[in-house]
Scaffold this active site. Sequence first.
Site, mmCIF file in Angstrom:
data_model
loop_
_atom_site.group_PDB
_atom_site.id
_atom_site.type_symbol
_atom_site.label_atom_id
_atom_site.label_comp_id
_atom_site.label_asym_id
_atom_site.label_seq_id
_atom_site.Cartn_x
_atom_site.Cartn_y
_atom_site.Cartn_z
ATOM 1 C CG HIS A 259 -1.573 1.259 1.570
ATOM 2 N ND1 HIS A 259 -2.458 1.890 0.717
ATOM 3 C CD2 HIS A 259 -1.486 2.065 2.677
ATOM 4 C CE1 HIS A 259 -2.880 3.020 1.286
ATOM 5 N NE2 HIS A 259 -2.304 3.151 2.462
ATOM 6 C CG HIS B 5 0.269 7.578 4.050
ATOM 7 N ND1 HIS B 5 0.828 6.715 3.137
ATOM 8 C CD2 HIS B 5 -0.976 7.104 4.291
ATOM 9 C CE1 HIS B 5 -0.059 5.776 2.826
ATOM 10 N NE2 HIS B 5 -1.155 5.980 3.519
ATOM 11 C CG ASP B 6 -1.183 4.613 6.641
ATOM 12 O OD1 ASP B 6 -1.985 5.523 6.964
ATOM 13 O OD2 ASP B 6 -1.348 3.900 5.633
ATOM 14 C CD GLU C 173 -4.551 6.750 11.026
ATOM 15 O OE1 GLU C 173 -4.435 7.924 10.624
ATOM 16 O OE2 GLU C 173 -5.342 5.938 10.535
ATOM 17 C CG ASP C 174 -1.856 2.229 10.788
ATOM 18 O OD1 ASP C 174 -2.802 2.604 11.505
ATOM 19 O OD2 ASP C 174 -1.957 2.086 9.556
ATOM 20 C CG ASP D 136 -4.536 6.619 2.326
ATOM 21 O OD1 ASP D 136 -3.968 5.507 2.288
ATOM 22 O OD2 ASP D 136 -5.198 7.000 3.306
HETATM 23 ZN ZN ZN Z 1 -2.750 4.645 3.944
#
Ligand code: ZN
Length: 178
Positions: free
Chosen positions: A34, A60-61, A64-65, A121
């Site tokens: 991804h 980008h994640d 958050e992750d 995204d």
């Molecule tokens: Zn993403």
Amino acid sequence: MTDLVLVSRAADFAARSHAGQRRKGAAKEPYVNHLAEVAELLAVATDGSDAALVAAGWLHDTIEDCGTTRDELTDQFSADVASLVAECTDDKTLAKAERKLLQIAHAPDLTGRARMIKIADKISNLRSLIFSPPDDWERARLIDYLDWSDKVVAGCRGVSPSLERIYDETASSGRAVL
Ligand code: ZN
């Protein structure tokens, strides 16, 4: 740091940070697929002119992750890259339904480059849902996701005709098969 070093380092950092994570779809693609897709979409959309944006696409994640902090991204990359990633990060202390509504509400307030990341995204997420939907997602849930995704992208428009065209083509091919 040269552009090539920046982007390569971001890819390496993202691959390590997301190691072991997989996409929700039945194909269980490695999550890094991804990130590679989002970074590639951004590189092509900007004709290779914005290395920090491509690096942020890879990363980008991570906040958050993966529990990465904005300060860590500033140290490892730059304040510009860290700020782009922070702009694309949901507040995970909120319930998922509220986060989804906030993505729609906040989209028009994002900087143009963060809006490009959001569109890329959503293109990648829709492609993945079309190619390999999660086993437990009924058709209605897929359609709800598409409708929500359209609303987020509606707030991001005006930054990249080519990304917006790819999004529209992806969403309409999704609707055709659902
Ligand atoms: Zn993403």
